[in-house]
Design an enzyme around this catalytic site. Structure first.
Site, PDB file in Angstrom:
ATOM      1  N   THR A  28      -0.382   1.242   6.530  1.00 36.35           N
ATOM      2  CA  THR A  28      -0.214   0.083   5.656  1.00 36.35           C
ATOM      3  C   THR A  28      -0.032  -1.153   6.518  1.00 36.35           C
ATOM      4  OG1 THR A  28       1.182  -0.947   3.979  1.00 36.35           O
ATOM      5  CG2 THR A  28       2.276   0.563   5.483  1.00 36.35           C
ATOM      6  N   GLY A  29      -0.687  -2.232   6.132  1.00 37.66           N
ATOM      7  CA  GLY A  29      -0.548  -3.449   6.923  1.00 37.66           C
ATOM      8  C   GLY A  29      -1.764  -4.329   6.796  1.00 37.66           C
ATOM      9  N   THR A  89       0.848  -1.200   0.000  1.00 37.66           N
ATOM     10  CA  THR A  89       0.000   0.000   0.000  1.00 37.66           C
ATOM     11  C   THR A  89       0.884   1.252   0.000  1.00 37.66           C
ATOM     12  OG1 THR A  89      -1.716  -1.149   1.216  1.00 37.66           O
ATOM     13  CG2 THR A  89      -1.692   1.251   1.435  1.00 37.66           C
ATOM     14  N   ARG A  97     -14.270  -7.587  -0.418  1.00 37.63           N
ATOM     15  CA  ARG A  97     -13.621  -7.147   0.829  1.00 37.63           C
ATOM     16  C   ARG A  97     -13.159  -5.702   0.741  1.00 37.63           C
ATOM     17  NH1 ARG A  97      -7.801  -5.644   1.940  1.00 37.63           N
ATOM     18  NH2 ARG A  97      -7.450  -6.170   4.117  1.00 37.63           N
TER      19      ARG A  97
END
Lengths: 328, 328
Positions: free
Chosen positions: B244-245, B193, B221
């Site tokens: 991000t993650g 991301t 999703r």
């Protein structure tokens, strides 16, 4: 025989746990501009009777030791099944004349959460939100994908006409005929979202929210109701919140999470936190709506900046409140 | 003549304002588990050169007085156009082998925000998120609806093959062949991301995030990137964050808003707030990822609990940092 022993064990456990923690429940059926004078007496008593039933039912379930998530889903499902509210049956219509339903649910002990946005063929969006939480690796599913997931989970596919009411058809007509339509200024189009927050016998907070969104919404609009942190939040370390109102503002102000954050970090009381956001930030921004909030002690706060919010609660001492207007 | 005077006035204003406030920028290109030894030197220098270019370019634009939102969009667009990142071209694939792109943007002065989820035919999801903010009454649009809005706004319809790369095809194959696929345990599938936070010459914070989501995601999703309060938040009273993650955790912990809330309500420093969430709450929950954060003084914090985060920044004193690994 095993089944009966299992049931006995479950009941015994539930009863034992039920004695450990006082329980509490709060419900909303939307916040709006409807004035006392504008509501006919039959409709008014219909709302009051139904809220009274719902809140007593939920409180009984909690007292029997049912987990908060079960109670949140059960009570919201009854509101989704009623045409009185903008959720499930009775949901408002999109610009194109469809029903696109949103819901979310969260557990304050685990911070587990589930949400669905824009489903059109699922009778109970709140039940599906819980399935997303428990049976998928994801938190938030949308539209056809969420419906495909529902099918895999064994949900019945409902004909969207099930959600239709004369009221929602009329609201869309009014909206389309309204020269101010694009300003989305008429709050009558916006509200009726339902939500429940509870403290269960296991000592955990849970929160859930379900809605049809906003009359005349377009382009696959997602409001605050399925957004964890905006329309719904629950954290045993601070509070549980379900919101209703002009969703775009509730997303931008991260309303549900902000109330919990003020409790957790600013040392605000639940009422101070809820009012700072709803009567402070949102009023300054020109945003209408309200919240129900509950802390781990079972304290209940109703905060709204609209003339009314359809609401009910039973606190840990068993005090019951059912109210529609701001002046009661 | 009027046009030239207008341009002159705009330039003069920009220059005048530019002198008023020190500017700062921070960028991330995802946080992951890739170790120093696993990255070939060519790839490594490619990343470093590109980050160096991006952060200098963004800083120049800010110094010239361009509004933060312009700079956030410009820099993220360059990352979306590069196959090096999981955003725009280079985005990962869903379970069905499609690209479903998410993005969001927020302005810290007005708290205006825009987001899109699950778009498949729009070259720059971050640009579309900004259009949602500025040209629709909504904050968050999804899927076909968001694409219809894009069309009405004059966006070109892109063939989804534009987003394809061998890397993303290979990642999906690996994911499908992985016996542990459903556990989504392999962090290699999750990250990449991109995000930018800036302090502009007008003294305002802005934040933006864009992503392809998670390899093998299903059922429409929606991750944290398009969720205001989870993947993106900006408020001049506290901070700007892009995350991000593992998105599901970032939604449940309302990561971006929680960092800002700790700054605003708990009196935490930016670093304390970011670390409490990323190294505290998220590590305890078993969630991998990181954030870039900036406060109104232009202080930059990179916080991540993964071995690396692709990142760069230039602070208000002009100090430049470009880094890939955790130990630099």
């Amino acid at each position: 025989m095993f089944f009966f022993r299992l049931v006995f064990f479950a009941l015994a456990t539930a009863a034992a746990v039920a004695e450990d923690h006082a329980v509490a429940i709060a419900i909303h059926g939307g916040a709006g501009t409807l004035e006392r004078v504008a509501m006919d007496p039959d409709k008014e008593s219909q709302y009051r009777r139904f809220l009274e039933e719902l809140v007593s039912d939920g409180h009984d379930q909690l007292t029997e030791g049912h987990p908060g998530l079960d109670v949140v889903v059960n009570i919201i499902q009854k509101m989704e099944a009623s045409p009185l509210f903008n959720a499930g049956r009775g949901a408002v219509l999109t610009w194109e004349g469809n029903h696109e339903l949103d819901a979310s649910i969260m557990h304050g002990g685990t911070l587990d959460a589930g949400a669905v946005a824009g489903v059109t063929t699922v009778r109970s969006p709140i039940a599906l939100a819980r399935s997303v939480m428990e049976s998928s690796p994801h938190v938030m599913l949308s539209r056809e994908g969420a419906e495909e997931f529902a099918l895999e989970q064994g949900y019945e596919v409902i004909d969207p006409s099930y959600f239709d009411t004369d009221t929602s058809r009329k609201a869309l007509e009014d909206f389309r005929n309204d020269s101010q339509a694009n300003a989305l200024a008429d709050t009558a189009h916006k509200f009726g979202t339902v939500g429940v927050v509870v403290l269960d016998a296991q000592g955990h907070l849970s929160a859930g929210t379900s809605t049809g969104g906003m009359t005349g919404k377009r382009w696959g609009r997602i409001g605050d109701s399925p957004v964890i942190g905006a329309g719904t939040y629950a954290d045993d370390r601070s509070c549980a919140v379900s919101a209703t109102g002009h969703g775009e503002f509730f997303i931008r102000y991260a309303v549900a999470h902000d109330i919990c954050a003020r409790v957790r970090y600013a040392g605000a009381s639940l009422a101070e936190a809820a009012n700072a956001v709803v009567q402070g930030e949102l009023v300054q921004a020109g945003a209408l709506g309200g919240v129900i909030a509950m802390n781990p002690a079972g304290e209940i706060v109703f905060s709204f900046n609209t003339p009314n919010m359809i609401r009910a609660g039973i606190d840990t001492k068993g005090n019951k409140q059912v109210a529609l207007f701001g002046d009661e």
